[in-house]
Design a protein around this motif. Structure first.
Motif: not given
Length: 541
Positions: A155-156, A182-188, A204-207
């Protein structure tokens, strides 16, 4: 109503379904086990490999030195998180004590405690690896399908909320100076925007591997061993016959006296770029290139804090959502050392141990905690001809230690980075800047900071240097003289051993490395699964 009633716990649910999880601290006798593949480590490389190999129909055992914890254990308290989730209680250091290193030590590894920043490997880094290390697949085009697979699975994506004040200060200050950000993409997935990612995600949102690939592997029949330290491979000729592991006590620190012997067709080393070379060194593995444990790279990171008139509350809201690569691209990749700028989260213990000074001076800084902003510069090491990185060696008790000498090329880059960060902070309206240096006063203006930082001696134990990214030590290369592993991650000299973690990287990445590890190991694990089964590997779900 308790947190457990509000937030489903996938770990508890999986254990109730019958996952095969063995906590080695509870063993009362020695034990032998067998599988198609044994994987050492459950972090970024081990987790991705475990899911792909298990989905492909192979029996898999994952060995993890840390404990299996879950959201019900993550209480957003530093005093609990650092001892239970990090190597050496978040106090791991280089041999000379000059660099602090943050690394995970739990199921999920560093992915359980990182700040979710997700960057693909920069094209100029890939180009260097292709040209200098004979890696033909090190191109954005070749890696794109593997990055896409990992990004879908984990889910990045773009972060939809506005940056918190800590990150927006970086954006605003850079914008005033004409510096792009820039804006950082996140795996959440369904992030609550709490800001406590480094202490384990309580929702448990962080993947991380803890809630994605490790559960998937367990659902497909894998076995997870926790509190089990991979001690050494038993090697005969060019083959590993078994992996000998020590069961640890309930604290996960000392051997209990019980031994596990794991036999497999193939072994995947994924313990991270300090522990993976150490396991191979303890095993006296063949080292045809003479490079095992050498050319280990960090992103040596320097710090600049600033005091603002308004509250910053750097602990609140998603960490690291704004970045700038402007200073990575001002010179050729092998020229003066470039650096990436980011804004880390701030929590009391983390700030107190990373800021300079002591006594009344340190207490005065901590009183300004709600008004404090922090910025990091991640120096891209390993490309300049004088940048040879560090070396993993073994202490007398067999535990690993990283020796990482810092040279003039790095110190020159550190000075430029400290100047850049101070200028951005003053441009954003800082009242004072606190450079991460033991001799630096509290600068009240950019003119004062510019003069002062230019004259600071840059050297060990004066300039504060930290890192959360360890890479190399089992470098991959198509040239057998340069690589411990080949272009497929196979260990040279051992026919049934592969390496699937950040220790494969020939240099530092120049970006937060988790997505680089995910993409690369997805490719390598898929190739390994195909080789072991004779059919196409199953993809990440």
């Amino acid at each position: 109503m308790s947190k457990e009633h509000i937030i489903p716990d996938p770990i508890r649910a999986g254990l109730a379904r019958g996952w095969d999880v063995v906590d080695a601290s509870g063993l009362t006798e020695d034990r032998s086990m067998q599988a198609d593949v044994v994987i050492v480590g459950s972090g970024a490389g081990g987790g991705i490999s475990a899911e792909i190999l298990a989905r492909s129909g192979l029996s898999v055992i994952v060995v993890e030195e840390g404990a299996l914890l879950s959201s019900r254990d993550f209480n957003m308290r530093e005093a609990e998180a650092y001892p239970s989730l990090y190597q050496e209680s978040a106090a791991r250091k280089t041999a000379d004590k000059g660099i602090d290193i943050l690394q995970g030590r739990t199921v999920g590894g560093s992915t359980t405690v990182n700040w979710t920043s997700s960057f693909r490997t920069p094209p100029d880094t890939l180009a260097w690896w292709k040209r200098r290390h004979a890696l033909p697949d090190a191109t954005p085009e070749s890696m794109a399908p593997w990055f896409e697979m990992a990004e879908r699975r984990l889910k990045v994506g773009d972060w939809q909320a506005a940056p918190n004040e800590n990150n927006d200060i970086l954006r605003r200050g850079a914008e005033k100076l004409g510096i792009p950000t820039g804006f950082i993409r996140r795996n959440v997935n369904g992030c609550w925007n709490l800001g406590y990612c480094g202490m384990g995600c309580p929702t448990n949102a962080k993947q991380s591997m803890l809630v994605t690939t490790i559960p998937a592997a367990l659902d497909h029949g894998a076995t997870l061993l926790t509190r089990a330290r991979a001690e050494r491979f038993a090697i005969r000729g060019e083959h590993v016959e078994e992996l000998v592991c020590q069961a640890l006590d309930t604290q996960g620190l000392r051997p209990s006296g019980r031994v596990l012997r794991l036999r497999a067709r193939h072994y995947v080393v994924a313990g991270g770029a300090i522990n993976s070379p150490a396991l191979l060194l303890r095993s006296e593995a063949p080292d045809p290139s003479g490079m095992l444990g050498r050319r280990t790279f960090l992103h040596p990171t320097v710090i600049s804090a600033a005091i603002f008139p308004q509250r910053v509350d750097g602990w609140a809201g998603a960490p690291q959502t704004v970045y700038s690569d402007h200073f990575l691209h001002q010179a050729p990749v092998d020229g003066p050392m470039g650096y990436k700028l980011e804004a880390p989260p701030l929590h009391p213990l983390l700030m107190a141990t990373k800021m300079s000074g002591f006594g009344a001076h340190h207490a005065d800084i901590m009183r300004e905690f709600p008004h404090t902003h922090a910025m990091l510069a991640l120096l891209r090491d390993g490309f300049h001809e004088d940048s040879q990185g560090g070396r993993v060696a073994l202490r007398a008790d067999g535990s690993p230690e990283l020796d990482y000498p810092l040279n003039d090329v790095l110190w020159e880059g550190a000075r430029r980075a400290l100047l850049s960060m101070a200028e951005i902070q003053f441009a954003a309206g800082a009242r004072e800047v606190l450079t991460g240096h033991e001799m630096a006063p509290r600068y009240a203006s950019w003119a004062e900071a510019r003069r002062g930082i230019a004259g600071l001696p840059q050297r060990l134990h004066l300039t504060r240097v930290v890192s959360a990214h360890v890479m190399g030590g089992c470098a991959m290369s198509g040239d057998e003289r340069l690589g411990v592993t080949d272009a497929n991650g196979r260990y040279r000299g051992l026919a049934n051993v592969s390496v699937h973690d950040g220790s494969l990287f020939p240099t530092s990445v120049g970006a937060n490395p988790q997505l680089s590890i995910y993409g690369l190991t997805a490719r390598l694990a898929s190739g390994l699964a195909a080789a072991l089964t004779g059919r196409q590997a199953a993809p990440l779900a």
